[in-house]
Design a protein around this motif. Structure first.
Motif, PDB file in Angstrom:
ATOM      1  N   UNK A  23       4.147 -29.416 -38.897  1.00 28.26           N
ATOM      2  CA  UNK A  23       4.381 -30.149 -40.150  1.00 28.26           C
ATOM      3  C   UNK A  23       3.954 -29.333 -41.364  1.00 28.26           C
ATOM      4  N   UNK A  24       2.812 -28.649 -41.269  1.00 28.62           N
ATOM      5  CA  UNK A  24       2.333 -27.815 -42.376  1.00 28.62           C
ATOM      6  C   UNK A  24       3.285 -26.650 -42.629  1.00 28.62           C
ATOM      7  N   UNK A  25       3.779 -26.045 -41.563  1.00 32.19           N
ATOM      8  CA  UNK A  25       4.711 -24.937 -41.689  1.00 32.19           C
ATOM      9  C   UNK A  25       6.014 -25.387 -42.360  1.00 32.19           C
ATOM     10  N   UNK A  26       6.555 -26.522 -41.931  1.00 34.74           N
ATOM     11  CA  UNK A  26       7.790 -27.055 -42.523  1.00 34.74           C
ATOM     12  C   UNK A  26       7.564 -27.365 -43.998  1.00 34.74           C
ATOM     13  N   UNK A  27       6.454 -28.019 -44.324  1.00 34.37           N
ATOM     14  CA  UNK A  27       6.149 -28.372 -45.712  1.00 34.37           C
ATOM     15  C   UNK A  27       6.048 -27.134 -46.588  1.00 34.37           C
ATOM     16  N   UNK A  28       5.337 -26.119 -46.106  1.00 38.46           N
ATOM     17  CA  UNK A  28       5.158 -24.889 -46.880  1.00 38.46           C
ATOM     18  C   UNK A  28       6.492 -24.182 -47.105  1.00 38.46           C
ATOM     19  N   UNK A  29       7.300 -24.090 -46.073  1.00 36.32           N
ATOM     20  CA  UNK A  29       8.573 -23.372 -46.175  1.00 36.32           C
ATOM     21  C   UNK A  29       9.557 -24.095 -47.102  1.00 36.32           C
ATOM     22  N   UNK A  30       9.693 -25.417 -46.933  1.00 37.19           N
ATOM     23  CA  UNK A  30      10.666 -26.183 -47.730  1.00 37.19           C
ATOM     24  C   UNK A  30      10.214 -26.288 -49.181  1.00 37.19           C
ATOM     25  N   UNK A  31       8.913 -26.477 -49.427  1.00 35.49           N
ATOM     26  CA  UNK A  31       8.446 -26.569 -50.811  1.00 35.49           C
ATOM     27  C   UNK A  31       8.571 -25.233 -51.530  1.00 35.49           C
ATOM     28  N   UNK A  32       8.625 -24.138 -50.773  1.00 31.55           N
ATOM     29  CA  UNK A  32       8.828 -22.822 -51.372  1.00 31.55           C
ATOM     30  C   UNK A  32      10.290 -22.485 -51.595  1.00 31.55           C
ATOM     31  N   UNK A  78      12.704 -22.614 -49.172  1.00 31.49           N
ATOM     32  CA  UNK A  78      13.360 -22.176 -47.944  1.00 31.49           C
ATOM     33  C   UNK A  78      13.914 -23.342 -47.146  1.00 31.49           C
ATOM     34  N   UNK A  79      14.270 -23.053 -45.912  1.00 27.18           N
ATOM     35  CA  UNK A  79      14.801 -24.066 -45.010  1.00 27.18           C
ATOM     36  C   UNK A  79      14.238 -23.819 -43.617  1.00 27.18           C
ATOM     37  N   UNK A  80      14.142 -24.871 -42.828  1.00 28.67           N
ATOM     38  CA  UNK A  80      13.663 -24.765 -41.456  1.00 28.67           C
ATOM     39  C   UNK A  80      14.686 -25.419 -40.542  1.00 28.67           C
ATOM     40  N   UNK A  81      15.076 -24.691 -39.495  1.00 28.43           N
ATOM     41  CA  UNK A  81      15.998 -25.245 -38.507  1.00 28.43           C
ATOM     42  C   UNK A  81      15.215 -25.572 -37.247  1.00 28.43           C
ATOM     43  N   UNK A 102      17.736 -30.435 -33.229  1.00 33.98           N
ATOM     44  CA  UNK A 102      17.369 -31.581 -34.064  1.00 33.98           C
ATOM     45  C   UNK A 102      18.101 -31.525 -35.400  1.00 33.98           C
ATOM     46  N   UNK A 103      17.931 -30.441 -36.134  1.00 34.41           N
ATOM     47  CA  UNK A 103      18.606 -30.326 -37.420  1.00 34.41           C
ATOM     48  C   UNK A 103      17.947 -29.317 -38.336  1.00 34.41           C
ATOM     49  N   UNK A 104      18.416 -29.293 -39.577  1.00 37.05           N
ATOM     50  CA  UNK A 104      17.941 -28.347 -40.580  1.00 37.05           C
ATOM     51  C   UNK A 104      17.347 -29.133 -41.742  1.00 37.05           C
ATOM     52  N   UNK A 105      16.125 -28.763 -42.138  1.00 33.83           N
ATOM     53  CA  UNK A 105      15.441 -29.397 -43.261  1.00 33.83           C
ATOM     54  C   UNK A 105      15.430 -28.398 -44.407  1.00 33.83           C
ATOM     55  N   UNK A 106      15.867 -28.842 -45.594  1.00 32.77           N
ATOM     56  CA  UNK A 106      15.959 -27.937 -46.737  1.00 32.77           C
ATOM     57  C   UNK A 106      15.754 -28.700 -48.035  1.00 32.77           C
ATOM     58  N   UNK A 107      15.561 -27.956 -49.114  1.00 35.40           N
ATOM     59  CA  UNK A 107      15.367 -28.531 -50.434  1.00 35.40           C
ATOM     60  C   UNK A 107      16.595 -28.235 -51.286  1.00 35.40           C
ATOM     61  N   UNK A 108      17.070 -29.250 -51.996  1.00 37.56           N
ATOM     62  CA  UNK A 108      18.244 -29.087 -52.848  1.00 37.56           C
ATOM     63  C   UNK A 108      17.873 -29.489 -54.270  1.00 37.56           C
ATOM     64  N   UNK A 109      18.357 -28.724 -55.232  1.00 35.97           N
ATOM     65  CA  UNK A 109      18.097 -29.048 -56.634  1.00 35.97           C
ATOM     66  C   UNK A 109      19.203 -29.951 -57.172  1.00 35.97           C
TER      67      UNK A 109
END
Length: 95
Positions: free
Chosen positions: A33-42, A44-47, A51-58
């Motif tokens: 969870x910490x790794x996903x949070x750090x990557x997405x808030x920076x 990036x994206x995590x696959x 399951x799926x891909x978690x990413x941040x969109x502006x």
């Protein structure tokens, strides 16, 4: 629809699946969870395979309306976390 699995239930199921104790499973879950949070808030994206891909969109600045009053105002640009579900998971749910 059933109730969502709690963190305690998830840790117990993960420990059983890993053949480990709950403390190690809890630490592994917290680390993921910490790794996903750090990557997405920076930005990036995590696959997560299967399951799926978690990413941040502006989202751009846009005109919105208050449904209670009808007042229109401009909402500032912001970011939103999205998740695209993997085809394998969709197929297992529907199949």
């Amino acid at each position: 629809m059933s109730k969502p699995m709690t963190k305690t239930q998830l840790v117990a199921a993960l420990a059983e699946e890993m053949g480990s104790d709950k403390k190690a499973a809890g630490a592994a879950l917290d680390a993921v969870c910490a790794l996903i949070t750090r990557e997405v808030s920076g930005g990036g994206a995590v696959t997560l395979p299967g399951v799926g891909k978690i990413y941040c969109r502006e989202r751009p600045e846009r005109e919105v309306r208050n449904p209670a009053t009808g007042e229109k105002f401009t909402k500032e640009a912001d970011k939103v976390v999205k998740m695209t579900i993997a085809k394998a998971l969709k197929d297992s749910v529907n199949g």
